[in-house]
Design an enzyme around this catalytic site. Structure first.
Site, PDB file in Angstrom:
ATOM      1  N   ALA A  94       0.821  -1.214   0.000  1.00 48.65           N
ATOM      2  CA  ALA A  94       0.000   0.000   0.000  1.00 48.65           C
ATOM      3  C   ALA A  94       0.851   1.258   0.000  1.00 48.65           C
ATOM      4  O   ALA A  94       0.398   2.315  -0.395  1.00 48.65           O
ATOM      5  CB  ALA A  94      -0.913   0.005   1.225  1.00 48.65           C
ATOM      6  N   LYS A  95       2.097   1.138   0.461  1.00 47.56           N
ATOM      7  CA  LYS A  95       3.044   2.257   0.470  1.00 47.56           C
ATOM      8  C   LYS A  95       2.433   3.508   1.089  1.00 47.56           C
ATOM      9  O   LYS A  95       2.543   4.608   0.572  1.00 47.56           O
ATOM     10  CB  LYS A  95       3.599   2.502  -0.934  1.00 47.56           C
ATOM     11  CG  LYS A  95       4.324   1.261  -1.493  1.00 47.56           C
ATOM     12  CD  LYS A  95       5.041   1.531  -2.794  1.00 47.56           C
ATOM     13  CE  LYS A  95       5.818   0.320  -3.290  1.00 47.56           C
ATOM     14  NZ  LYS A  95       4.992  -0.825  -3.738  1.00 47.56           N
ATOM     15  N   ARG A  96       1.796   3.311   2.238  1.00 51.49           N
ATOM     16  CA  ARG A  96       1.154   4.426   2.929  1.00 51.49           C
ATOM     17  C   ARG A  96       2.187   5.317   3.586  1.00 51.49           C
ATOM     18  O   ARG A  96       3.301   4.876   3.911  1.00 51.49           O
ATOM     19  CB  ARG A  96       0.192   3.888   3.993  1.00 51.49           C
ATOM     20  CG  ARG A  96      -0.922   2.985   3.480  1.00 51.49           C
ATOM     21  CD  ARG A  96      -1.692   3.569   2.345  1.00 51.49           C
ATOM     22  NE  ARG A  96      -2.954   2.858   2.107  1.00 51.49           N
ATOM     23  CZ  ARG A  96      -3.513   2.732   0.922  1.00 51.49           C
ATOM     24  NH1 ARG A  96      -2.948   3.228  -0.166  1.00 51.49           N
ATOM     25  NH2 ARG A  96      -4.673   2.109   0.793  1.00 51.49           N
TER      26      ARG A  96
ATOM     27  N   ASP B  98       3.895   4.913  -6.014  1.00 53.22           N
ATOM     28  CA  ASP B  98       4.251   3.555  -6.431  1.00 53.22           C
ATOM     29  C   ASP B  98       4.685   3.587  -7.893  1.00 53.22           C
ATOM     30  O   ASP B  98       4.522   4.605  -8.572  1.00 53.22           O
ATOM     31  CB  ASP B  98       3.056   2.609  -6.237  1.00 53.22           C
ATOM     32  CG  ASP B  98       3.492   1.196  -5.878  1.00 53.22           C
ATOM     33  OD1 ASP B  98       4.412   0.676  -6.541  1.00 53.22           O
ATOM     34  OD2 ASP B  98       2.934   0.621  -4.935  1.00 53.22           O
TER      35      ASP B  98
END
EC number: 4.1.1.23
Lengths: 271, 271
Positions: A94-96, B98
């Protein structure tokens, strides 16, 4: 079970450091699934079932679900993995990255709603934005370090006065300051094996999530030699599209299984 | 309409640089909404209606919706804004970041599913991870630069050999390389007015999204003096909790409207 323990057991049980990434694109689904309202779930479920014997983790990429209004299918998939493949860690990609009060919400999304064992996060906003995830003591927090894309060097290669590039600052911060509870891991792209080695040299046995083999072109033997830890493990080497779409024909399940097994074996051959 | 034009018109129409942030926390909702399945929608809809006259943009923070399985209510809110407040830009606060193929999915999530006018993104992975958003030519791409939290300095203050901190590298990259189509904006926290000024000096009239006033304690006059552009505008100054939860009593709507108006006026008084 604690993420790092679950991962270690999965490495041993499946004799694999392959992570299967779920990037479900309905346009690329086989004919038999076209038009079904549960196509994303059914496609991913089949991929999980046939690749699980060769995998140490499953990594759903949440954007592919969110763009299709398919959060419910992602929830169902996570439930399915927990029920049918309970030893297989779920890494929510998710690369939050946001301030603490918001990060608490993202942590609930990842760990409560989707029951993920680990989540990927961005380090750009600093440690207090990672703490809410780390407060879930059984969970893993996988921090972007050196990414596999061409633009990754735009920021990650900016060097401080002593010549240290930003991505190595992140590696050092993670290893020396942020990883007090053993929950941290790092993302390092397979497209840059010499940089994997530099990260590994700074972080001890910390797990590395390594995207970039398969469709992105990373070299498996060079990746493994650069990334293995003192146990000969320490990696989640991710392949997504090369497994999911190994065949567009009726043999898509077998082709995915074969691609996963071949990748697992190529990784092991280089150990 | 193009985001930057819509924003300029909103600055003029509402005589305001206040952005109202939607961080809906059901535990803090007024009694009349407790227990309702559509509480998030109804709370936010009321907040939007009463604060719209004093706002130049609405900024839903997606984590608060995702943690509650309330993506459908966020969609309904965005539809509501487009129908009832068509001049008010929607900034989806998601801080996505991303690789390109995944960013395409996040862009669809923001611009197609939620019909946002702009989305917040992280610069950590570089320009090719921003391009998929920029290919939506009418949309704004708001890049994290200097964030308002205490840990923001962990990475953003790392200096290159010439003494430039990372956040100013991001400002320069955005202004000189990435903003070829005029779609970019930057996030700079109100908690650091002198750094807002340094960013403003590098980016010309580029819009700045400025969180950190209200609950986070940023100083409004110092923020405005540091952040205004050559037109005397150029800012989206965000307040979330101080407006949403201005009162927990029956007068919550009036209190929110009053807080928004007072914040707008405090901003204007400092121009």
């Amino acid at each position: 079970m604690i993420f790092t323990q679950k991962l270690q057991q999965a490495w041993a049980t499946s004799n694999s450091m392959l992570t299967v990434g779920l990037d479900p694109d309905p346009q690329r689904f086989p004919a038999e699934l076209q038009g079904r309202s549960d196509a994303i779930f059914e496609f991913c479920r089949a991929i999980i079932d046939v690749t699980a014997p060769y995998a140490c983790a499953i990594k759903p990429q949440i954007a592919y679900f969110s763009a299709q209004r398919a959060e419910d299918q992602l929830e169902a998939l996570c439930n399915y993995i927990l029920e049918h493949h309970p030893g297989l860690p779920i890494v929510l990609d998710a690369k939050r990255g946001d301030i603490g009060s918001t990060a608490e919400q993202y942590a609930r999304e990842a760990f409560e709603r989707y029951q993920a064992d680990a989540v990927t996060v961005s380090p750009y906003m600093g440690f207090d934005t990672l703490e809410p995830y780390l407060s879930w003591k059984s969970k893993g927090v996988i921090i972007l370090c050196r990414t596999s894309n061409t633009g990754g060097s735009d920021l990650q290669f900016i060097e401080s006065a002593d010549g240290t590039p930003l991505y190595l600052h992140v590696a050092s911060l993670a290893a020396e300051k942020w990883n007090t509870s053993g929950q941290c891991a790092l993302v390092v792209g397979a497209t840059f094996p010499e940089e994997i080695a530099r990260v590994r040299a700074r972080v001890g046995d910390m797990p590395l999530l390594i995207p970039g083999i398969g469709a992105q072109g990373g070299d498996i033997p060079a990746t493994v030699k650069a990334g293995r830890n003192s146990q000969g493990t320490g990696m989640m080497i991710n392949s997504s599209r090369a497994i999911l779409y190994a065949s567009g024909g009726d043999n898509w399940r077998e082709a995915a299984a074969q691609a996963a097994r071949a990748t697992r074996d190529a990784i092991n051959a280089a150990r």
